[in-house]
Design a protein around this motif. Sequence first.
Motif, PDB file in Angstrom:
ATOM      1  N   PRO A 144      -5.984   6.197 -11.887  1.00  0.00           N
ATOM      2  CA  PRO A 144      -4.934   5.472 -11.280  1.00  0.00           C
ATOM      3  C   PRO A 144      -4.333   4.376 -11.708  1.00  0.00           C
ATOM      4  O   PRO A 144      -4.944   3.528 -12.383  1.00  0.00           O
ATOM      5  CB  PRO A 144      -5.571   5.300  -9.912  1.00  0.00           C
ATOM      6  CG  PRO A 144      -6.645   6.264  -9.765  1.00  0.00           C
ATOM      7  CD  PRO A 144      -7.259   6.089 -11.173  1.00  0.00           C
TER       8      PRO A 144
ATOM      9  N   ARG B 148       2.723   7.027 -10.159  1.00  0.00           N
ATOM     10  CA  ARG B 148       1.828   8.226 -10.316  1.00  0.00           C
ATOM     11  C   ARG B 148       0.845   7.715 -11.613  1.00  0.00           C
ATOM     12  O   ARG B 148       1.241   6.849 -12.502  1.00  0.00           O
ATOM     13  CB  ARG B 148       2.569   9.338 -11.082  1.00  0.00           C
ATOM     14  CG  ARG B 148       3.910   9.950 -10.212  1.00  0.00           C
ATOM     15  CD  ARG B 148       4.385  10.921 -10.798  1.00  0.00           C
ATOM     16  NE  ARG B 148       5.465  10.493 -11.470  1.00  0.00           N
ATOM     17  CZ  ARG B 148       6.710  10.177 -11.257  1.00  0.00           C
ATOM     18  NH1 ARG B 148       7.143  10.573 -10.130  1.00  0.00           N
ATOM     19  NH2 ARG B 148       7.577   9.660 -12.234  1.00  0.00           N
TER      20      ARG B 148
ATOM     21  N   ALA C  48      -2.335   1.792  -7.212  1.00  0.00           N
ATOM     22  CA  ALA C  48      -2.224   3.245  -6.711  1.00  0.00           C
ATOM     23  C   ALA C  48      -3.423   3.166  -5.593  1.00  0.00           C
ATOM     24  O   ALA C  48      -3.953   2.335  -5.400  1.00  0.00           O
ATOM     25  CB  ALA C  48      -2.573   4.130  -7.888  1.00  0.00           C
ATOM     26  N   PRO C  49      -3.058   4.282  -4.844  1.00  0.00           N
ATOM     27  CA  PRO C  49      -3.839   4.426  -3.496  1.00  0.00           C
ATOM     28  C   PRO C  49      -5.255   4.101  -3.746  1.00  0.00           C
ATOM     29  O   PRO C  49      -6.088   3.825  -2.643  1.00  0.00           O
ATOM     30  CB  PRO C  49      -3.633   5.781  -3.020  1.00  0.00           C
ATOM     31  CG  PRO C  49      -2.372   6.238  -3.715  1.00  0.00           C
ATOM     32  CD  PRO C  49      -2.245   5.293  -4.952  1.00  0.00           C
ATOM     33  N   SER C  50      -6.062   4.403  -4.585  1.00  0.00           N
ATOM     34  CA  SER C  50      -7.391   4.122  -4.814  1.00  0.00           C
ATOM     35  C   SER C  50      -7.930   2.628  -4.663  1.00  0.00           C
ATOM     36  O   SER C  50      -9.066   2.412  -4.604  1.00  0.00           O
ATOM     37  CB  SER C  50      -7.974   4.772  -6.151  1.00  0.00           C
ATOM     38  OG  SER C  50      -7.511   4.225  -7.422  1.00  0.00           O
TER      39      SER C  50
ATOM     40  N   ALA D 247       0.900  -1.249  -0.021  1.00  0.00           N
ATOM     41  CA  ALA D 247      -0.053   0.003   0.206  1.00  0.00           C
ATOM     42  C   ALA D 247       0.975   1.213   0.034  1.00  0.00           C
ATOM     43  O   ALA D 247       0.578   2.200  -0.662  1.00  0.00           O
ATOM     44  CB  ALA D 247      -0.971  -0.031   1.113  1.00  0.00           C
ATOM     45  N   GLY D 248       1.896   1.138   0.922  1.00  0.00           N
ATOM     46  CA  GLY D 248       2.795   2.493   0.769  1.00  0.00           C
ATOM     47  C   GLY D 248       3.676   2.644  -0.375  1.00  0.00           C
ATOM     48  O   GLY D 248       3.711   3.609  -1.203  1.00  0.00           O
TER      49      GLY D 248
ATOM     50  N   THR E 281       1.592   4.188  -3.245  1.00  0.00           N
ATOM     51  CA  THR E 281       1.461   5.777  -3.427  1.00  0.00           C
ATOM     52  C   THR E 281       2.538   6.265  -4.146  1.00  0.00           C
ATOM     53  O   THR E 281       2.396   7.542  -4.484  1.00  0.00           O
ATOM     54  CB  THR E 281       1.564   6.326  -1.760  1.00  0.00           C
ATOM     55  OG1 THR E 281       2.729   5.903  -1.379  1.00  0.00           O
ATOM     56  CG2 THR E 281       0.381   5.763  -0.786  1.00  0.00           C
TER      57      THR E 281
END
Length: 227
Positions: free
Chosen positions: A214, A207, A218-220, A200-201, A204
Motif C-alpha cells: 500500500p 490505490r 493507505a488504509p493499512s 483516513a477516509g 482509502t
Amino acid sequence: MKLTADRIIDAGMAVFAETGYHGFSVRQVADRLDVHAGSLYYHVPSKAALLQLMADRVVRQAYEAGTAALAGLPAQAGWPARVTAQAVALRQSIRQHPGGAIMLAGSPKTLSSGALSLMERLLATLAEAGVPPEHCGTAADTVLSHVTGYVLQEQSEPPAVPVTAEDVAALHRSFPRTVAAAAAHGPDEKFTRSLDLLCAGIGTLIRPPSGGAPTEGAPSGGPDGRS
C-alpha cells in the motif's frame, strides 16, 4: 489619519464581522472611518474589490502560517501530517478575525488569489500522496469546508436564552450520547481527531502501486501515515 488601503481593509473587516456579506456596504466602511464614501474609491474601486482585498488578507496570513507549519514538520512526515499542518494553521489563522470563517467560505466568490493559493497547495499535497485526480478536488474541498464549518461554530454567538442547571440536567437525560460526545475532548483535540478521520477516509482512495505494498497513508496505515 491618512486614508490608506490598509485602514480601509481594517474598517472593512470590522464592518464585515458585524454584517456579513448581505449587510456589507462601502458606505458603512466610510462611516466607520468618518469619511465620505467617494474618498474610498480612490483606494478601492468597488465593493467587490474591497471584499477581495479583505479575503486576501485573511487567507494570505493563513497561507503563510501553513508554510511555517509545513517547514516545521520532520522530513519523513507523511501526507496526512502535511494535510493536518495546513488545516490546523488555517483554523488558527481565521479564528483571529471575527467573521474570518465567513470570509473564507465566500472567498471563491471574490476570486481571492490567496484562497486559490491555499487550494492549490492542498491539491498538490493530495496529488503527491497518490489521491486519484478525479478525487483530489472533492477531498480538498472537504478538508477546507470542514475547517470553515468548525470555525463558524467556534465564532457563533452564545445561546440567547440562559442555560440553567435544570436545562443541563434535562439535556443529559434526553441526549446522553450527544452530551457525552460533546464533553469528551477539548476543541483543539476534537479538531485534530476530526482531521485524522478525514485523512483516513481520503487514504482509502489511494490505490497501492501495482505489485503490492500500500502507498503512504493507505488504509493499512494509521491516519498519521504510521502503520
